[in-house]
Motif scaffolding. Structure first.
Motif, mmCIF file in Angstrom:
data_model
loop_
_atom_site.group_PDB
_atom_site.id
_atom_site.type_symbol
_atom_site.label_atom_id
_atom_site.label_comp_id
_atom_site.label_asym_id
_atom_site.label_seq_id
_atom_site.Cartn_x
_atom_site.Cartn_y
_atom_site.Cartn_z
ATOM 1 N N ARG A 62 10.735 -16.180 6.051
ATOM 2 C CA ARG A 62 10.772 -14.995 6.895
ATOM 3 C C ARG A 62 9.802 -13.951 6.362
ATOM 4 O O ARG A 62 9.563 -13.846 5.163
ATOM 5 C CB ARG A 62 12.179 -14.398 6.930
ATOM 6 N N SER A 63 9.296 -13.139 7.290
ATOM 7 C CA SER A 63 8.404 -12.051 6.932
ATOM 8 C C SER A 63 9.154 -10.726 7.022
ATOM 9 O O SER A 63 9.818 -10.452 8.023
ATOM 10 C CB SER A 63 7.188 -12.026 7.861
ATOM 11 N N LEU A 64 9.058 -9.912 5.967
ATOM 12 C CA LEU A 64 9.703 -8.612 5.935
ATOM 13 C C LEU A 64 8.648 -7.531 5.734
ATOM 14 O O LEU A 64 7.743 -7.684 4.894
ATOM 15 C CB LEU A 64 10.725 -8.515 4.800
ATOM 16 N N LEU A 65 8.762 -6.454 6.489
ATOM 17 C CA LEU A 65 7.937 -5.269 6.299
ATOM 18 C C LEU A 65 8.865 -4.179 5.784
ATOM 19 O O LEU A 65 9.762 -3.729 6.495
ATOM 20 C CB LEU A 65 7.276 -4.847 7.606
ATOM 21 N N VAL A 66 8.679 -3.780 4.534
ATOM 22 C CA VAL A 66 9.606 -2.870 3.855
ATOM 23 C C VAL A 66 8.869 -1.587 3.499
ATOM 24 O O VAL A 66 7.760 -1.625 2.944
ATOM 25 C CB VAL A 66 10.185 -3.510 2.580
ATOM 26 N N VAL A 67 9.488 -0.440 3.814
ATOM 27 C CA VAL A 67 8.870 0.871 3.567
ATOM 28 C C VAL A 67 9.863 1.746 2.820
ATOM 29 O O VAL A 67 11.050 1.792 3.160
ATOM 30 C CB VAL A 67 8.460 1.552 4.897
ATOM 31 N N ASN A 68 9.373 2.452 1.811
ATOM 32 C CA ASN A 68 10.191 3.373 1.018
ATOM 33 C C ASN A 68 9.512 4.733 0.986
ATOM 34 O O ASN A 68 8.301 4.826 0.744
ATOM 35 C CB ASN A 68 10.345 2.830 -0.407
ATOM 36 N N THR A 69 10.280 5.812 1.214
ATOM 37 C CA THR A 69 9.667 7.143 1.305
ATOM 38 C C THR A 69 10.550 8.208 0.684
ATOM 39 O O THR A 69 11.740 7.987 0.405
ATOM 40 C CB THR A 69 9.363 7.494 2.773
ATOM 41 N N HIS A 70 9.959 9.367 0.478
ATOM 42 C CA HIS A 70 10.682 10.563 0.032
ATOM 43 C C HIS A 70 10.092 11.744 0.786
ATOM 44 O O HIS A 70 8.973 12.172 0.512
ATOM 45 C CB HIS A 70 10.530 10.759 -1.476
ATOM 46 N N GLY A 95 0.817 -1.197 0.000
ATOM 47 C CA GLY A 95 0.000 0.000 0.000
ATOM 48 C C GLY A 95 0.853 1.251 0.000
ATOM 49 O O GLY A 95 2.087 1.192 -0.030
ATOM 50 N N THR A 96 0.199 2.390 0.059
ATOM 51 C CA THR A 96 0.850 3.693 0.113
ATOM 52 C C THR A 96 0.069 4.572 1.073
ATOM 53 O O THR A 96 -1.167 4.549 1.076
ATOM 54 C CB THR A 96 0.887 4.354 -1.282
ATOM 55 N N PHE A 97 0.777 5.337 1.900
ATOM 56 C CA PHE A 97 0.113 6.336 2.735
ATOM 57 C C PHE A 97 0.831 7.665 2.595
ATOM 58 O O PHE A 97 2.000 7.726 2.218
ATOM 59 C CB PHE A 97 0.015 5.889 4.204
ATOM 60 N N TRP A 98 0.099 8.733 2.880
ATOM 61 C CA TRP A 98 0.629 10.085 2.704
ATOM 62 C C TRP A 98 1.209 10.602 4.014
ATOM 63 O O TRP A 98 0.694 10.297 5.102
ATOM 64 C CB TRP A 98 -0.468 11.020 2.204
ATOM 65 N N LEU A 99 2.264 11.372 3.917
ATOM 66 C CA LEU A 99 2.877 11.973 5.093
ATOM 67 C C LEU A 99 2.131 13.261 5.407
ATOM 68 O O LEU A 99 2.541 14.372 5.049
ATOM 69 C CB LEU A 99 4.367 12.228 4.842
ATOM 70 N N SER A 100 1.008 13.098 6.058
ATOM 71 C CA SER A 100 0.123 14.207 6.403
ATOM 72 C C SER A 100 -0.799 13.756 7.533
ATOM 73 O O SER A 100 -0.891 12.551 7.822
ATOM 74 C CB SER A 100 -0.709 14.636 5.193
ATOM 75 N N PRO A 101 -1.491 14.680 8.161
ATOM 76 C CA PRO A 101 -2.428 14.284 9.221
ATOM 77 C C PRO A 101 -3.557 13.399 8.705
ATOM 78 O O PRO A 101 -4.186 12.684 9.477
ATOM 79 C CB PRO A 101 -2.961 15.631 9.727
ATOM 80 N N ALA A 103 6.156 21.361 0.664
ATOM 81 C CA ALA A 103 5.970 21.999 -0.639
ATOM 82 C C ALA A 103 5.159 21.114 -1.580
ATOM 83 O O ALA A 103 4.471 21.619 -2.474
ATOM 84 C CB ALA A 103 7.327 22.323 -1.256
ATOM 85 N N TYR A 104 5.248 19.808 -1.391
ATOM 86 C CA TYR A 104 4.561 18.854 -2.259
ATOM 87 C C TYR A 104 3.928 17.744 -1.422
ATOM 88 O O TYR A 104 4.338 17.511 -0.272
ATOM 89 C CB TYR A 104 5.550 18.211 -3.239
ATOM 90 N N PRO A 105 2.974 17.023 -1.998
ATOM 91 C CA PRO A 105 2.508 15.808 -1.327
ATOM 92 C C PRO A 105 3.666 14.823 -1.211
ATOM 93 O O PRO A 105 4.483 14.708 -2.134
ATOM 94 C CB PRO A 105 1.415 15.273 -2.263
ATOM 95 N N ARG A 106 3.733 14.135 -0.093
ATOM 96 C CA ARG A 106 4.798 13.144 0.129
ATOM 97 C C ARG A 106 4.175 11.836 0.589
ATOM 98 O O ARG A 106 3.193 11.834 1.346
ATOM 99 C CB ARG A 106 5.792 13.645 1.166
ATOM 100 N N VAL A 107 4.773 10.718 0.150
ATOM 101 C CA VAL A 107 4.191 9.413 0.442
ATOM 102 C C VAL A 107 5.235 8.439 0.970
ATOM 103 O O VAL A 107 6.440 8.656 0.853
ATOM 104 C CB VAL A 107 3.531 8.794 -0.810
ATOM 105 N N ALA A 108 4.736 7.365 1.527
ATOM 106 C CA ALA A 108 5.541 6.187 1.852
ATOM 107 C C ALA A 108 4.819 4.983 1.262
ATOM 108 O O ALA A 108 3.620 4.800 1.497
ATOM 109 C CB ALA A 108 5.703 6.025 3.356
ATOM 110 N N SER A 109 5.526 4.201 0.476
ATOM 111 C CA SER A 109 4.965 2.977 -0.087
ATOM 112 C C SER A 109 5.572 1.782 0.637
ATOM 113 O O SER A 109 6.742 1.802 1.014
ATOM 114 C CB SER A 109 5.243 2.889 -1.591
#
Length: 287
Positions: free
Chosen positions: A150-158, A115-121, A133-139
């Motif tokens: 094994r189970s991995l939880l991987v997050v990528n953001t900018h 999934g993806t979530f936004w870095l905002s309230p 300045a821009y919308p920012r996300v983490a996928s």
């Protein structure tokens, strides 16, 4: 029938046994610079093959990319067929704007959820947060190692390049999200362009002490870090920044074998305006 019972017991014990061994993973974070014509000789059309061939050569198990526009996403998928990618674009939650694209090797992992979530309230709704300045996300992706189980939880953001509050609150949000979604036994990998050096409030918010703290792979690498510390280049091979803004973090229980900033260039031309960061990880007994 006793042999059948013993065989069944051995089969049932396989997942537990797999978790007792040491399993190695490599992770790369890479801001690839968006496709923009004003970059001239450094535009995507001139550096696409250098960038995707670099990734193919190092063949990381996990790769997080930032500033990926839809056309670049399609090029990357064509050039790297051994990877599957997850994540949506930040402007509309579909295909408009930049992706924080998260890739994993098809031959090694099975996708459980993403999934993806936004870095905002309002993290489930596309939009800017705080002073960004821009919308920012983490996928993100929850993966299962096909062999080791094994189970991995991987997050990528900018994170935002302007908003100080946005970076700090975004870091807190990501750490809280991981703590709320991590399952027992998960190995966590968080990576991206944080636009945050190691002395910044956002970096501290991710790494400061606590049960859900994450650790910077650079600082805990078993072998000394290789390459320059700084990761932003502005396409200049002679630019040396004092500190990285691209990071890979991991949860407790992960051993970092090696860590590097990769500086590949050809005739003074770089594949992006950031260097990629690569970390070799190990999980389990015997690391």
């Amino acid at each position: 029938m006793r042999w059948l019972a013993l065989l069944l017991a051995a089969l049932l014990a396989l997942p537990a046994a797999a978790k007792e061994r040491a399993d190695r993973y490599s992770a790369m974070t890479y801001n690839i610079r968006l496709d923009i014509a004003s970059d001239g000789d450094n535009a995507w059309i001139h550096r696409r093959r250098a960038l995707t061939s670099l990734i193919a050569y190092y063949a990381p198990d996990l790769v997080g990319m930032q500033e990926v526009l839809l056309g670049q996403k399609r090029d990357i998928e064509a050039d790297l067929p051994g990877y599957a990618f997850v994540g949506v674009a930040r402007d509309d939650g579909k295909e408009k704007g930049e992706f924080s694209l998260l890739g994993y090797r098809r031959d090694r992992f099975a996708l459980v959820q993403s999934g993806t979530f936004w870095l905002s309230p309002t993290r489930d709704v596309p939009g800017k947060g705080w002073d960004a300045a821009y919308p920012r996300v983490a996928s993100w992706a929850r993966l299962t190692d096909k062999v080791a189980k094994r189970s991995l939880l991987v997050v990528n953001t900018h994170m935002d390049h302007v908003g100080l509050t946005a970076r700090l609150e975004g870091a807190k949000l990501i750490r809280s999200w991981i703590a709320g979604h991590r399952r027992a036994g998960d190995t966590v990998v968080l990576m991206g362009d944080f636009n945050s050096p190691t002395d910044s409030p956002a970096y501290v918010a991710i790494t400061e002490a606590g049960a859900d703290a994450l650790r910077d792979t650079l600082t805990i690498s078993r072998t000394p870090h290789f390459g320059p510390l700084g990761t932003f280049t502005a396409f200049k091979v002679d630019q040396v920044e004092p500190a990285p803004i691209d990071h890979i973090f991991v949860s407790e229980g992960v051993t970092v074998l090696r860590h590097a900033t990769l500086t590949q260039q050809t005739g003074g031309k770089l594949p992006s305006d950031h260097y990629p960061v690569l970390a070799d990880l190990c999980v389990g007994k015997g690391c």
